[in-house]
Design a protein around this motif. Structure first.
Motif, PDB file in Angstrom:
ATOM      1  N   LEU A 153     -73.434  64.134 -35.903  1.00  0.00           N
ATOM      2  CA  LEU A 153     -72.770  63.077 -35.147  1.00  0.00           C
ATOM      3  C   LEU A 153     -71.573  63.679 -34.425  1.00  0.00           C
ATOM      4  CD1 LEU A 153     -71.983  59.485 -36.164  1.00  0.00           C
ATOM      5  CD2 LEU A 153     -70.071  60.931 -35.581  1.00  0.00           C
ATOM      6  N   VAL A 154     -71.396  63.285 -33.164  1.00  0.00           N
ATOM      7  CA  VAL A 154     -70.198  63.726 -32.427  1.00  0.00           C
ATOM      8  C   VAL A 154     -69.344  62.497 -32.137  1.00  0.00           C
ATOM      9  CG1 VAL A 154     -69.300  64.712 -30.278  1.00  0.00           C
ATOM     10  CG2 VAL A 154     -71.285  65.760 -31.384  1.00  0.00           C
ATOM     11  N   LEU A 155     -68.124  62.517 -32.646  1.00  0.00           N
ATOM     12  CA  LEU A 155     -67.182  61.438 -32.351  1.00  0.00           C
ATOM     13  C   LEU A 155     -66.505  61.753 -31.027  1.00  0.00           C
ATOM     14  CD1 LEU A 155     -65.403  60.709 -35.763  1.00  0.00           C
ATOM     15  CD2 LEU A 155     -66.955  59.202 -34.507  1.00  0.00           C
ATOM     16  N   ALA A 156     -66.789  60.929 -30.027  1.00  0.00           N
ATOM     17  CA  ALA A 156     -66.193  61.129 -28.700  1.00  0.00           C
ATOM     18  C   ALA A 156     -65.669  59.781 -28.234  1.00  0.00           C
ATOM     19  CB  ALA A 156     -67.240  61.680 -27.737  1.00  0.00           C
ATOM     20  N   ASN A 157     -65.043  59.088 -29.170  1.00  0.00           N
ATOM     21  CA  ASN A 157     -64.648  57.713 -28.849  1.00  0.00           C
ATOM     22  C   ASN A 157     -63.160  57.569 -28.551  1.00  0.00           C
ATOM     23  OD1 ASN A 157     -64.564  58.335 -31.598  1.00  0.00           O
ATOM     24  ND2 ASN A 157     -64.596  56.207 -32.243  1.00  0.00           N
ATOM     25  N   GLY A 158     -62.629  58.525 -27.785  1.00  0.00           N
ATOM     26  CA  GLY A 158     -61.294  58.390 -27.208  1.00  0.00           C
ATOM     27  C   GLY A 158     -60.229  58.065 -28.231  1.00  0.00           C
ATOM     28  N   VAL A 159     -59.375  57.106 -27.900  1.00  0.00           N
ATOM     29  CA  VAL A 159     -58.246  56.792 -28.791  1.00  0.00           C
ATOM     30  C   VAL A 159     -58.712  56.239 -30.141  1.00  0.00           C
ATOM     31  CG1 VAL A 159     -56.562  56.432 -26.952  1.00  0.00           C
ATOM     32  CG2 VAL A 159     -57.951  54.511 -27.714  1.00  0.00           C
ATOM     33  N   ASP A 160     -59.923  55.675 -30.173  1.00  0.00           N
ATOM     34  CA  ASP A 160     -60.427  55.131 -31.447  1.00  0.00           C
ATOM     35  C   ASP A 160     -60.888  56.235 -32.396  1.00  0.00           C
ATOM     36  OD1 ASP A 160     -60.030  52.479 -30.681  1.00  0.00           O
ATOM     37  OD2 ASP A 160     -61.948  52.408 -29.637  1.00  0.00           O
ATOM     38  N   ALA A 161     -61.012  57.463 -31.878  1.00  0.00           N
ATOM     39  CA  ALA A 161     -61.494  58.555 -32.736  1.00  0.00           C
ATOM     40  C   ALA A 161     -60.452  58.930 -33.796  1.00  0.00           C
ATOM     41  CB  ALA A 161     -61.828  59.785 -31.884  1.00  0.00           C
ATOM     42  N   PHE A 162     -59.162  58.852 -33.442  1.00  0.00           N
ATOM     43  CA  PHE A 162     -58.140  59.397 -34.355  1.00  0.00           C
ATOM     44  C   PHE A 162     -58.155  58.748 -35.750  1.00  0.00           C
ATOM     45  CE2 PHE A 162     -56.068  60.114 -30.051  1.00  0.00           C
ATOM     46  CZ  PHE A 162     -56.485  61.419 -29.949  1.00  0.00           C
ATOM     47  N   ASP A 216     -54.038  57.850 -43.455  1.00  0.00           N
ATOM     48  CA  ASP A 216     -52.772  57.568 -42.762  1.00  0.00           C
ATOM     49  C   ASP A 216     -52.294  58.714 -41.877  1.00  0.00           C
ATOM     50  OD1 ASP A 216     -52.650  55.084 -43.962  1.00  0.00           O
ATOM     51  OD2 ASP A 216     -51.700  55.904 -45.776  1.00  0.00           O
ATOM     52  N   ALA A 217     -53.079  59.781 -41.782  1.00  0.00           N
ATOM     53  CA  ALA A 217     -52.630  60.943 -40.994  1.00  0.00           C
ATOM     54  C   ALA A 217     -52.508  60.558 -39.512  1.00  0.00           C
ATOM     55  CB  ALA A 217     -53.619  62.085 -41.156  1.00  0.00           C
ATOM     56  N   PRO A 218     -51.342  60.816 -38.914  1.00  0.00           N
ATOM     57  CA  PRO A 218     -51.150  60.462 -37.486  1.00  0.00           C
ATOM     58  C   PRO A 218     -51.776  61.521 -36.578  1.00  0.00           C
ATOM     59  CG  PRO A 218     -49.147  61.451 -38.384  1.00  0.00           C
ATOM     60  CD  PRO A 218     -50.155  61.454 -39.505  1.00  0.00           C
ATOM     61  N   LEU A 219     -53.089  61.460 -36.439  1.00  0.00           N
ATOM     62  CA  LEU A 219     -53.798  62.531 -35.718  1.00  0.00           C
ATOM     63  C   LEU A 219     -53.671  62.450 -34.201  1.00  0.00           C
ATOM     64  CD1 LEU A 219     -57.129  63.044 -37.654  1.00  0.00           C
ATOM     65  CD2 LEU A 219     -55.207  64.601 -37.435  1.00  0.00           C
ATOM     66  N   GLY A 220     -53.294  61.293 -33.721  1.00  0.00           N
ATOM     67  CA  GLY A 220     -53.169  61.159 -32.272  1.00  0.00           C
ATOM     68  C   GLY A 220     -52.709  59.763 -31.926  1.00  0.00           C
ATOM     69  N   ALA A 221     -52.389  59.568 -30.660  1.00  0.00           N
ATOM     70  CA  ALA A 221     -51.898  58.261 -30.226  1.00  0.00           C
ATOM     71  C   ALA A 221     -52.298  58.021 -28.777  1.00  0.00           C
ATOM     72  CB  ALA A 221     -50.378  58.237 -30.358  1.00  0.00           C
ATOM     73  N   PRO A 222     -52.425  56.758 -28.391  1.00  0.00           N
ATOM     74  CA  PRO A 222     -52.747  56.474 -26.988  1.00  0.00           C
ATOM     75  C   PRO A 222     -51.507  56.619 -26.100  1.00  0.00           C
ATOM     76  CG  PRO A 222     -52.555  54.424 -28.245  1.00  0.00           C
ATOM     77  CD  PRO A 222     -52.351  55.551 -29.219  1.00  0.00           C
ATOM     78  N   VAL A 223     -51.714  57.119 -24.909  1.00  0.00           N
ATOM     79  CA  VAL A 223     -50.640  57.133 -23.902  1.00  0.00           C
ATOM     80  C   VAL A 223     -51.168  56.365 -22.696  1.00  0.00           C
ATOM     81  CG1 VAL A 223     -49.203  58.561 -22.402  1.00  0.00           C
ATOM     82  CG2 VAL A 223     -49.749  59.353 -24.703  1.00  0.00           C
ATOM     83  N   LYS A 224     -50.534  55.250 -22.421  1.00  0.00           N
ATOM     84  CA  LYS A 224     -51.014  54.394 -21.333  1.00  0.00           C
ATOM     85  C   LYS A 224     -50.737  55.029 -19.971  1.00  0.00           C
ATOM     86  CE  LYS A 224     -50.386  49.870 -19.193  1.00  0.00           C
ATOM     87  NZ  LYS A 224     -49.795  48.526 -19.273  1.00  0.00           N
ATOM     88  N   GLY A 225     -51.688  54.862 -19.057  1.00  0.00           N
ATOM     89  CA  GLY A 225     -51.485  55.315 -17.682  1.00  0.00           C
ATOM     90  C   GLY A 225     -51.911  54.227 -16.717  1.00  0.00           C
ATOM     91  N   GLN A 226     -51.188  54.106 -15.603  1.00  0.00           N
ATOM     92  CA  GLN A 226     -51.552  53.153 -14.555  1.00  0.00           C
ATOM     93  C   GLN A 226     -51.793  53.921 -13.256  1.00  0.00           C
ATOM     94  OE1 GLN A 226     -48.953  49.685 -14.214  1.00  0.00           O
ATOM     95  NE2 GLN A 226     -48.010  50.167 -16.204  1.00  0.00           N
ATOM     96  N   ALA A 227     -52.739  53.444 -12.471  1.00  0.00           N
ATOM     97  CA  ALA A 227     -53.058  54.113 -11.200  1.00  0.00           C
ATOM     98  C   ALA A 227     -53.448  53.072 -10.156  1.00  0.00           C
ATOM     99  CB  ALA A 227     -54.197  55.109 -11.410  1.00  0.00           C
TER     100      ALA A 227
END
Ligand SMILES: Cc1cc2nc3c(=O)[nH]c(=O)nc-3n(C[C@H](O)[C@H](O)[C@H](O)COP(=O)(O)OP(=O)(O)OC[C@H]3O[C@@H](n4cnc5c(N)ncnc54)[C@H](O)[C@@H]3O)c2cc1C
Length: 396
Positions: free
Chosen positions: A214-223, A234-245
């Protein structure tokens, strides 16, 4: 989801060599490369292909600066170089186009100090990028109002490695290529909430998918999923960073180089439209809506780039970039879960590297590894950073 696939899913049990979770740029490349390698592949997406961060329209494919060379920069450089060939292959097989062009990038220099530093970087570029791509300092705009002359007071870097692509068109092309592969099956509007790392995933409707890998490639939900599977929920493996364009209706010459200035990108696309991005927000209330910060960015773009004139905005968009702890992409097996791999955390450069990330995960599954992956990308390295962050130590 194709009708036949929906019927199969409803039958209650599916089996595949490779299950890819997440239909963004990382998951689409992983699924396509898996199917091409002969693995029976299911791509699972909880909404639509491109529903996450990959559904935007900026499309900058840009390198890191050429000095202080390391494994991460090398990985990205090789990815940017090979993407051109990958896209040419997709375009010729599908008969579709995705607005890819290596137009280069122009970065106005803010001071004489910045100019001197840029001049010194030219030698680093030659050493690390080779002679095919250049990094030089120029003193004239690339075209009228691209950028405004005042922004060129100290000149500008012009490098010829950067390229641009239309993200949504590339996703459509990847999807068409997958649909063309007898080994690939695409299930949209299907969520994988529960994964047994020993080889199965249960969908919300109860369907069980048995997988070899299985490959987890589900963006911010992967962490959080990776943290749970690694036994450190509870490991803080990553976080979302919002971007607007924003996307503007213009009539610009699409050969203009990407324009970059202090977080602001202006990109002339093939269809005459110009994309402007992006904000970088670590705190936000509304993850997917745009606000005055985007208006400010567009106003800055109009000053920097008078060629935009009063072109109207045709679309505003926001998404959440997956930024892993330490900022490096996250790639490879989860320690203790040999069948579960990760291709995530591409943050701001996913479109330039996702095909190579896919090559690495699929290569490690098939034993045909052709890609050198920096140690800092390993899930174990991210877990160590998360542990250090949790204990207050300085992450390496
Ligand atoms: C404004 C903005 C501008 C950007 N500009 C650029 C740029 O110019 N160049 C560049 O390279 N990058 C850019 N990025 C970053 C880039 O868009 C992201 O790094 C990239 O899209 C991440 O891709 P991904 O496939 O990892 O994640 P995503 O695209 O977020 O895909 C993850 C997918 O997984 C699905 N999913 C989640 N959980 C599950 C589950 N349990 N089961 C099934 N499916 C699930 C989601 O619905 C989603 O579709 C930009 C981002 C933003 C927001």
């Amino acid at each position: 989801m194709l009708a036949a696939d929906r019927r199969a899913a409803r039958a209650g049990q599916l089996t595949c060599d490779l299950l890819v979770v997440g239909g963004g740029i990382a998951g689409c490349w992983a699924a396509l490369k898996g199917a091409r390698a002969g693995l029976s592949t299911i791509l699972l997406e909880k909404a639509e292909i491109g529903a996450g961060a990959s559904g935007g329209f900026l499309g900058a494919l840009m390198p890191h600066m050429p000095e202080r060379w390391n494994g991460k920069k090398d990985f990205q450089f090789k990815a940017l170089v090979s993407l051109q060939r990958e896209i040419a292959t997709l375009e010729s097989r599908t008969g579709m186009e995705c607005g890819y062009a290596r137009t280069g990038r122009l970065i106005p220099l803010a001071s004489d100090g910045a100019r001197q530093a840029a001049l010194a970087r030219a030698a680093d570029a030659e050493a690390n990028w080779g002679s095919k791509y250049s990094f030089s300092v120029i003193d004239e705009p690339a075209g009228a109002g691209w950028p405004e002359s005042a922004a060129m007071r100290h000149g500008a870097v012009f490098e010829t490695l950067s390229a641009r692509v239309q993200p949504r068109a590339l996703l459509r092309m990847l999807l068409a290529s997958m649909e063309d592969q007898s080994k690939a099956r695409i299930l949209t509007h299907e969520l994988a909430p529960e994964i047994d790392p020993a080889g199965s995933a249960r969908l919300t409707d109860g369907t069980l998918i048995s997988f070899g890998h299985l490959v987890l490639a589900n963006g911010v939900d992967a962490f959080p999923m990776i943290a749970r599977l690694a036994g450190v929920p509870d490991a803080p493996l990553g976080a979302p960073v919002k971007g607007q364009a924003a996307l503007l209706k213009t009539d610009l010459d699409p050969d203009m180089p990407l324009l970059y200035d202090d977080g602001l990108y202006v990109i002339a696309h093939e269809d005459g439209r110009a994309a402007i991005g992006s904000t970088s927000e670590t705190e936000f209330d509304q993850p997917l809506s745009t606000d005055a910060q985007l208006d400010d960015l567009v106003a800055r773009a109009r000053v920097l780039c008078p060629a935009l004139g009063d072109a109207g905005i045709v679309q505003r968009w926001a998404g959440l970039r997956p930024r892993a702890i330490g900022r490096d992409p996250m790639l490879g097996a989860i320690p203790g879960c040999d069948q579960v791999l990760v291709s995530a955390g591409g943050f701001k450069i996913s479109f330039g590297i996702a095909h190579r990330m896919a090559e690495a995960v699929i290569g490690s599954i098939t034993g045909q590894m052709t890609v050198e992956v920096p140690e800092s990308f390993a899930v174990a390295a991210h877990l160590a950073r998360a542990r250090a962050a949790a204990s207050g130590a300085t992450p390496s």
